[in-house]
Scaffold this motif. Structure first.
Motif, PDB file in Angstrom:
ATOM      1  N   GLY A 160     -28.173   4.784 -16.597  1.00 25.30           N
ATOM      2  CA  GLY A 160     -28.141   3.707 -15.194  1.00 25.30           C
ATOM      3  C   GLY A 160     -29.078   4.276 -14.061  1.00 25.30           C
ATOM      4  N   SER A 161     -29.453   3.527 -13.153  1.00 24.33           N
ATOM      5  CA  SER A 161     -30.145   4.061 -12.023  1.00 24.33           C
ATOM      6  C   SER A 161     -29.190   3.658 -10.932  1.00 24.33           C
TER       7      SER A 161
ATOM      8  N   THR B  60     -28.101  -1.820 -11.893  1.00 21.31           N
ATOM      9  CA  THR B  60     -28.370  -2.749 -13.274  1.00 21.31           C
ATOM     10  C   THR B  60     -27.748  -1.825 -14.338  1.00 21.31           C
ATOM     11  N   GLY B  61     -26.820  -2.999 -14.986  1.00 22.45           N
ATOM     12  CA  GLY B  61     -26.029  -2.356 -16.002  1.00 22.45           C
ATOM     13  C   GLY B  61     -25.161  -1.259 -16.051  1.00 22.45           C
ATOM     14  N   GLY B  62     -24.977  -0.980 -14.606  1.00 28.08           N
ATOM     15  CA  GLY B  62     -24.000   0.186 -14.320  1.00 28.08           C
ATOM     16  C   GLY B  62     -22.815   0.433 -14.869  1.00 28.08           C
ATOM     17  N   ALA B  63     -21.917  -0.743 -15.119  1.00 29.23           N
ATOM     18  CA  ALA B  63     -20.777  -0.755 -15.587  1.00 29.23           C
ATOM     19  C   ALA B  63     -20.726  -0.481 -17.361  1.00 29.23           C
ATOM     20  N   HIS B  64     -21.994  -0.472 -17.813  1.00 28.82           N
ATOM     21  CA  HIS B  64     -22.239  -0.132 -19.320  1.00 28.82           C
ATOM     22  C   HIS B  64     -22.802   1.041 -19.617  1.00 28.82           C
ATOM     23  N   ALA B  65     -23.283   1.794 -18.485  1.00 26.77           N
ATOM     24  CA  ALA B  65     -23.940   2.893 -18.698  1.00 26.77           C
ATOM     25  C   ALA B  65     -23.190   4.118 -19.051  1.00 26.77           C
TER      26      ALA B  65
ATOM     27  N   TYR C 156     -28.272  13.936 -11.990  1.00 28.08           N
ATOM     28  CA  TYR C 156     -28.001  13.448 -13.376  1.00 28.08           C
ATOM     29  C   TYR C 156     -26.219  13.877 -13.537  1.00 28.08           C
ATOM     30  N   ALA C 157     -25.638  12.641 -13.803  1.00 26.71           N
ATOM     31  CA  ALA C 157     -24.092  12.557 -14.004  1.00 26.71           C
ATOM     32  C   ALA C 157     -23.858  11.879 -15.361  1.00 26.71           C
ATOM     33  N   GLU C 158     -22.841  12.186 -15.972  1.00 27.02           N
ATOM     34  CA  GLU C 158     -22.351  11.505 -17.188  1.00 27.02           C
ATOM     35  C   GLU C 158     -21.074  10.903 -16.464  1.00 27.02           C
ATOM     36  N   ARG C 159     -20.718   9.594 -17.211  1.00 24.50           N
ATOM     37  CA  ARG C 159     -19.765   8.939 -16.669  1.00 24.50           C
ATOM     38  C   ARG C 159     -18.379   9.512 -16.737  1.00 24.50           C
ATOM     39  N   ASP C 160     -18.026  10.583 -17.472  1.00 26.71           N
ATOM     40  CA  ASP C 160     -16.668  11.119 -17.631  1.00 26.71           C
ATOM     41  C   ASP C 160     -16.799  12.514 -16.590  1.00 26.71           C
TER      42      ASP C 160
ATOM     43  N   HIS D 136     -26.262  -7.866 -14.935  1.00 27.62           N
ATOM     44  CA  HIS D 136     -24.956  -7.304 -14.462  1.00 27.62           C
ATOM     45  C   HIS D 136     -25.159  -6.318 -13.452  1.00 27.62           C
ATOM     46  N   SER D 137     -25.822  -6.522 -12.431  1.00 31.34           N
ATOM     47  CA  SER D 137     -26.228  -5.459 -11.399  1.00 31.34           C
ATOM     48  C   SER D 137     -25.173  -5.488 -10.383  1.00 31.34           C
ATOM     49  N   VAL D 138     -24.146  -4.762 -10.618  1.00 28.08           N
ATOM     50  CA  VAL D 138     -22.891  -4.654  -9.874  1.00 28.08           C
ATOM     51  C   VAL D 138     -22.779  -3.626  -8.713  1.00 28.08           C
ATOM     52  N   PRO D 139     -21.826  -3.888  -7.630  1.00 27.48           N
ATOM     53  CA  PRO D 139     -21.750  -2.641  -6.591  1.00 27.48           C
ATOM     54  C   PRO D 139     -20.836  -1.714  -7.417  1.00 27.48           C
ATOM     55  N   MET D 140     -21.041  -0.254  -7.085  1.00 32.32           N
ATOM     56  CA  MET D 140     -20.474   0.408  -7.796  1.00 32.32           C
ATOM     57  C   MET D 140     -20.079   1.748  -6.753  1.00 32.32           C
ATOM     58  N   ARG D 141     -18.967   2.531  -7.068  1.00 33.76           N
ATOM     59  CA  ARG D 141     -18.991   3.813  -6.180  1.00 33.76           C
ATOM     60  C   ARG D 141     -18.508   4.984  -7.229  1.00 33.76           C
TER      61      ARG D 141
END
Length: 389
Positions: free
Chosen positions: A116-117, A152-157, A179-183, A202-207
């Motif tokens: 995700g970007s 874009t697609g952040g919840a699934h990256a 670069y950062a991995e989800r975990d 699904h281009s949601v706001p994220m933190r």
């Protein structure tokens, strides 16, 4: 559109079928194309731009554009997800350290990592080369707390490339790409996504909060400008334009099949001057964008990194984005007028023109055309010889 090699075409075929089957549902529910992403993973297409030495398909930028264009004929949202992932992969391939490439790229090639970007930031209007998010260096770690209004697609990256100020930055332009991995981070989705079009992105706001190792900075600390000029901006404009073009070309293809069907041939005069003129205009717009996309991609492949920072190239790639974002929706507008209310305006019709038009409405807003015209006006003043590339 470039032809794909037989092996790549074979990998792509089941992905296109999956994307097509789920496109309407993803649009209806504003749902991410999870089935399409699963097919991209299993096909190896997430590793299209990964060099063969890391297990990837060793594909080219023209390959990325062709695949994105073909996917957009079925679903523009899924195509944008794929094209933007390709942009992230290219940044790693060309600007990450060898150690980071060896850790990450084989997993991308296996389909384990969808990237995700995270470049948007409240208050800066999509401007890539500045940030208001400070970071702190603590030993070998970079601590960050980054909010992005659109991912874009952040919840699934599975992993992200995140822009933020370099530790100790003294100006808003000293931006790093991390670069950062989800975990490795605390990842929060802050809201939903219910837009007019592009609903499947699904281009949601994220933190994003936490710390990542300093060796996961992509490129030199504080020098995201170099990555932007070399990879991020060109592949954004090229990739987006390919998706918009594929959407318009798919709409025209479906319309032509309808017009040539026995039922329509009985009820329509295919020699009507108005019908033929509208078809001609739609095709002209699409062919114009195709020619400009092909030319721009060819030029990109010949330029050095230094030349990609020059006025002639910047003028061309910015003009591609503006032209594609104007001509592709205009082509679909022609088709809606041609086929009328039932086939063109109503929802859930086989031609899917209504969805295509809603999706393409985002094109001029996806890094605003007004901003690009201002940039190109200034660049034109610098290029008094009108150097064409």
């Amino acid at each position: 559109m470039r032809a794909l090699g037989p092996a790549l075409a074979e990998r792509l075929e089941p992905v296109l079928g999956t994307v097509e089957r789920h496109a309407a549902e993803c649009d209806e529910k504003a749902a991410f194309p999870t089935q399409g992403l699963t097919a991209m993973r299993s096909s190896g297409l997430l590793g299209l731009l990964v060099p063969a030495r890391y297990g990837g398909l060793d594909g080219t930028v023209p390959d990325l554009l062709t695949v994105s264009q073909l996917m957009a004929r079925q679903d523009m949202s899924a195509a944008m997800v794929f094209a933007m992932h390709g942009q992230q992969v290219a940044a790693l391939v060309h600007h990450a350290s060898e150690e980071l490439r060896e850790r990450v790229l084989p997993r991308v090639a296996r389909g384990d990592l969808y990237l995700g970007s995270v470049t948007t930031e409240a208050g800066k209007g999509g401007h890539l080369l500045s940030s208001g998010t400070a970071t702190r260096r603590e030993g070998d770690l970079i601590e960050l707390d980054r909010m992005a209004p659109i991912v874009t697609g952040g919840a699934h990256a599975d992993a992200y490339l995140i822009t933020a100020l370099a530790p100790g930055a003294t100006s808003e332009g000293q931006v790093s790409l991390v670069y950062a991995e989800r975990d490795q981070l605390d990842v929060q989705v802050l809201g939903g996504w219910d837009p007019m079009g592009m609903r499947g992105t699904h281009s949601v706001p994220m933190r994003f909060t936490g710390a990542v190792p300093h060796d996961q900075v992509v490129g030199a600390p504080g020098d995201f400008r170099r990555v932007t000029v070399d990879v991020f901006a060109p592949l954004a404009h090229l990739g987006w334009s390919a998706c918009w073009l594929g959407t318009a070309a798919g709409a025209l293809s479906r319309t032509l099949r309808l017009l040539r069907s026995p039922e329509e041939r009985r009820r329509r005069d295919l020699k009507s001057e108005l019908l033929l003129t509208r078809l001609s205009r739609a095709r002209q717009r699409i062919d114009t964008v195709q020619a400009m996309l092909s030319h721009t991609a060819d030029v990109y492949g010949t330029l050095s990194e230094r030349e990609r920072g020059g006025a002639p190239w910047q003028l061309l790639v910015n003009a591609l984005k503006v032209t594609a974002s104007e001509q592709c929706p205009a082509a679909v507008e022609e088709l809606v007028e041609l086929v009328g209310l039932r086939h063109g305006y109503l929802r859930n019709q086989p031609l899917a023109l209504e969805r295509a038009l809603r999706d393409l409405r985002s094109a001029s807003l996806n890094y605003g055309n007004d901003r690009l015209h201002l940039a190109n006006g200034s660049l034109s003043l610098l290029d008094q010889e009108t150097t064409l590339v």
